[in-house]
Write a protein that holds these residues in place. Structure first.
Motif, PDB file in Angstrom:
ATOM      1  N   SER A  39       0.896  -1.431  -0.218  1.00  0.00           N
ATOM      2  CA  SER A  39       0.158   0.212  -0.047  1.00  0.00           C
ATOM      3  C   SER A  39       0.839   1.449  -0.249  1.00  0.00           C
ATOM      4  CB  SER A  39      -0.709  -0.042   0.670  1.00  0.00           C
ATOM      5  OG  SER A  39      -2.081   0.696   1.026  1.00  0.00           O
ATOM      6  N   ASP A  40       0.661   1.931  -0.959  1.00  0.00           N
ATOM      7  CA  ASP A  40       1.117   3.649  -0.671  1.00  0.00           C
ATOM      8  C   ASP A  40       1.204   4.441   0.602  1.00  0.00           C
ATOM      9  OD1 ASP A  40       1.502   3.175  -3.516  1.00  0.00           O
ATOM     10  OD2 ASP A  40       0.558   4.643  -4.221  1.00  0.00           O
ATOM     11  N   GLN A  43       4.711   4.236   3.620  1.00  0.00           N
ATOM     12  CA  GLN A  43       6.497   4.775   2.837  1.00  0.00           C
ATOM     13  C   GLN A  43       7.415   4.129   4.010  1.00  0.00           C
ATOM     14  OE1 GLN A  43       6.568   6.180  -0.103  1.00  0.00           O
ATOM     15  NE2 GLN A  43       4.203   5.653  -0.465  1.00  0.00           N
TER      16      GLN A  43
END
Length: 384
Positions: A39-40, A43
């Protein structure tokens, strides 16, 4: 200039995994990497080996990698785990910590290679993969296996400072810097050349013995511009002097702001146990266009949350220096962030245990006092 010195042999057994902010999680090992949806919202990046607490010396190569992660749209206190493949081929949770108010978290791993940052569990788990191979490579390392202070081929030299400025009662001396058993020991001790003499500060009745200070730097032998600098340090306990790991601009600071004129970057200063402000600081100083000194940074808040064993255990103090900011860390945990224009000049390393005049009235220890440095290291990154 990049310079690498010899590293100490690996310890027979690794120290316990150094965690930042939270205790270790002993999840069951599995034969395969964790399952999650990439998932973005997660990070992550791998920083150098910036975490290594403990009482004993160890090689810089044995320090823990730090994974800096941010999770979007989560509440403070959300648990995040780091999963790594151990030497026996099993995948285990090696670190666990909780997000802060902005979703940031720092995780650590003694295992190299592929690492997985995971939030949540089961079908709701999301995460991201990183690899220690993507971290910057070290360009300067001194494990102090050999005497590299005041030697023709060593990077460290005793700095020229004596009985002047804010230290009229002390001077730097090679006699206060000794390398032995893989440690650079910097000391504050009585000056044998002035035994029997006493230094009196203006406006004070009490007199103090003249002191020698351990004060060494790499000026003229090593400097760099942008990257990570770290040192594994065990501080003195008493007040009346302060341990320090810092940098100064090669050739001296000049007016014009930090990018043009350079800066002093105080990665850490420790002013002793039981200090009313907690004892730890990180600062940066520079000269503005008019040549006026400007100061950013200050005392670290909530020091007790970071530790209370500075004089009994080693900790890694580091700075990440980019053109946009300085990020100060202790064992990988962010302690202070100073954003804005930074030094654009090459900076050299300094390690010191200094007894400044303003500290002497608060001296509550016994001479000699000591600061031990297990290793010092730099990872150069350039402006990117």
């Amino acid at each position: 200039m990049s310079r690498t010195l010899s590293s100490r042999s690996a310890l027979g057994a690794l120290l316990a995994v150094a965690l930042v902010g939270a205790g270790c999680s002993s999840a069951e090992s599995t034969p395969a990497p964790p399952t999650y949806d990439a998932s973005d919202a997660v990070q992550a990046r791998v920083l150098p080996q910036l975490a290594a607490t403990g009482e004993d010396v160890e090689a810089a190569d044995e320090a823990a990698w730090v994974v800096d992660a941010t999770v979007a749209d989560v509440e403070a206190g959300t648990a995040v785990t780091l999963v790594a493949e151990t030497g026996d081929g099993e995948w285990e949770t090696v670190s666990e910590a909780e997000t802060d108010d902005e979703g940031h978290v720092a995780l650590t791993s003694r295992e190299d290679g592929e690492l997985h940052v995971v939030v949540g569990d089961g079908d709701d788990a999301i995460g991201a993969a990183v690899d220690t191979a993507d971290a910057p490579e070290a360009g300067f390392t001194d494990d102090f296996d050999e005497d590299t202070v005041d030697e023709a081929d060593g990077p460290w030299a005793t700095r020229d400072q004596g009985y002047i400025g804010v230290r009229t009662c002390s001077r730097a001396s090679a006699d206060a810097a000794e390398v032995a058993d893989g440690v650079l020991r910097l000391s504050v001790l009585e000056d044998p050349d002035r035994r029997g003499d006493e230094c009196q500060l203006p406006g004070r009745r009490k007199k103090f013995p003249f002191r020698l200070n351990g004060h060494v730097g790499t000026e003229g032998s090593y400097a760099f511009t942008y990257g990570f600098a770290a040192a594994r340090i065990k501080t003195q306990a008493a007040r009346g002097q302060h341990s320090a790991f810092w940098m100064q601009a090669a050739g001296g600071q000049q007016p014009g702001g930090p990018e043009k004129g350079g800066a002093e970057i105080d990665v850490m200063e420790y002013f002793g146990d039981d200090h009313p402000e907690g004892g730890l600081t990180s600062f940066t100083y520079f000269l503005d266009e008019a040549g006026e000194k400007k100061t950013l940074g200050g005392w670290l808040p909530d020091v007790d949350e970071l530790g209370d064993d500075w004089a009994s255990e080693y900790h890694v103090f580091s700075v990440e220096w980019t053109p946009e900011e300085y990020v100060f860390r202790i064992d990988g945990r962010v302690t202070q962030r100073i954003e804005g224009e930074t030094s654009g000049r090459p900076e050299f390393l300094i390690l010191s245990l200094l007894s400044s005049d303003y500290e002497l009235p608060r001296f509550n220890g016994e001479l000699p006092e000591h600061m031990d440095v297990d290793w010092a290291r730099v990872w150069e990154t350039g402006p990117s």
